[in-house]
Design a protein around this motif. Sequence first.
Motif, short mmCIF file in Angstrom:
data_model
loop_
_atom_site.label_atom_id
_atom_site.label_comp_id
_atom_site.label_asym_id
_atom_site.label_seq_id
_atom_site.Cartn_x
_atom_site.Cartn_y
_atom_site.Cartn_z
N ASN A 201 71.68 64.36 51.78
CA ASN A 201 72.49 64.01 50.63
C ASN A 201 71.69 63.20 49.62
N GLY A 202 70.80 62.36 50.11
CA GLY A 202 69.94 61.60 49.21
C GLY A 202 69.04 62.53 48.42
N ASP A 203 68.48 63.53 49.10
CA ASP A 203 67.64 64.52 48.43
C ASP A 203 68.45 65.31 47.40
N LEU A 204 69.68 65.65 47.75
CA LEU A 204 70.54 66.38 46.82
C LEU A 204 70.89 65.51 45.61
N GLY A 205 71.12 64.22 45.85
CA GLY A 205 71.41 63.31 44.75
C GLY A 205 70.24 63.22 43.79
N LEU A 206 69.04 63.17 44.33
CA LEU A 206 67.84 63.13 43.49
C LEU A 206 67.70 64.43 42.70
N LYS A 207 67.98 65.55 43.37
CA LYS A 207 67.88 66.84 42.69
C LYS A 207 68.90 66.93 41.56
N VAL A 208 70.11 66.43 41.79
CA VAL A 208 71.14 66.44 40.75
C VAL A 208 70.68 65.59 39.57
N GLN A 209 70.10 64.42 39.83
CA GLN A 209 69.61 63.58 38.75
C GLN A 209 68.52 64.29 37.95
N MET A 210 67.63 64.96 38.63
CA MET A 210 66.55 65.68 37.95
C MET A 210 67.12 66.80 37.08
N LEU A 211 68.09 67.55 37.62
CA LEU A 211 68.70 68.64 36.87
C LEU A 211 69.49 68.12 35.67
N GLU A 212 70.17 66.98 35.84
CA GLU A 212 70.90 66.40 34.71
C GLU A 212 69.93 65.99 33.60
N GLN A 213 68.79 65.42 33.98
CA GLN A 213 67.79 65.03 32.99
C GLN A 213 67.24 66.26 32.26
N GLU A 214 66.96 67.31 33.02
CA GLU A 214 66.45 68.54 32.42
C GLU A 214 67.47 69.13 31.45
N LEU A 215 68.74 69.09 31.84
CA LEU A 215 69.81 69.60 30.98
C LEU A 215 69.89 68.80 29.68
N LYS B 120 74.76 58.04 74.66
CA LYS B 120 73.99 59.23 74.28
C LYS B 120 74.68 59.96 73.13
N GLN B 121 76.00 60.10 73.24
CA GLN B 121 76.77 60.76 72.18
C GLN B 121 76.64 59.98 70.87
N LEU B 122 76.73 58.64 70.94
CA LEU B 122 76.59 57.82 69.74
C LEU B 122 75.20 57.97 69.13
N ALA B 123 74.18 58.06 69.95
CA ALA B 123 72.81 58.22 69.46
C ALA B 123 72.66 59.58 68.77
N GLU B 124 73.27 60.62 69.34
CA GLU B 124 73.23 61.94 68.72
C GLU B 124 73.95 61.92 67.37
N TRP B 125 75.11 61.28 67.33
CA TRP B 125 75.86 61.20 66.08
C TRP B 125 75.10 60.39 65.04
N ASP B 126 74.44 59.32 65.50
CA ASP B 126 73.66 58.48 64.60
C ASP B 126 72.50 59.29 63.99
N ALA B 127 71.83 60.07 64.83
CA ALA B 127 70.73 60.89 64.35
C ALA B 127 71.25 61.94 63.35
N GLU B 128 72.38 62.54 63.67
CA GLU B 128 72.97 63.53 62.77
C GLU B 128 73.39 62.89 61.46
N LEU B 129 73.96 61.69 61.53
CA LEU B 129 74.35 60.97 60.33
C LEU B 129 73.14 60.63 59.47
N ASN B 130 72.05 60.24 60.10
CA ASN B 130 70.81 59.95 59.36
C ASN B 130 70.29 61.20 58.64
N GLN B 131 70.37 62.33 59.33
CA GLN B 131 69.94 63.58 58.70
C GLN B 131 70.81 63.92 57.49
N LEU B 132 72.12 63.72 57.65
CA LEU B 132 73.03 63.98 56.54
C LEU B 132 72.75 63.06 55.35
N HIS B 133 72.50 61.78 55.65
CA HIS B 133 72.17 60.83 54.57
C HIS B 133 70.88 61.24 53.88
N LYS B 134 69.91 61.66 54.65
CA LYS B 134 68.63 62.07 54.06
C LYS B 134 68.85 63.30 53.17
#
Length: 91
Positions: free
Chosen positions: A22-36, A6-20
């Motif tokens: 961070n992925g969104d933040l990475g995309l936002k950084v790319q968009m801002l770099e292009q705009e700059l 159960k603890q591993l499943a909770e950590w896995d879900a939390e890790l997936n949220q963090l990846h999601k």
Amino acid sequence: MKAANKQLAEWDAELNQLHKRNGDLGLKVQMLEQELKEVRGDREEIRNSVSTVAEFPEPADLLNQLKARRKKSRADLADVETFLEILGSES
């Protein structure tokens, strides 16, 4: 064992949220770099299209104008020439 799974499943879900997130933040950084890049490109075009040559009056004429406005001014011709040199080097 169930508690560990159960603890591993909770950590896995939390890790997936963090990846999601961070992925969104990475995309936002790319968009801002292009705009700059686009803004900097525009700025360079503007900078190249504008003439930066400033024309100043002759030092003696400028000193005469100063003396006409401020009768007790202690500036002399050398001071005015120095001011014009400073202004010319900054543009």
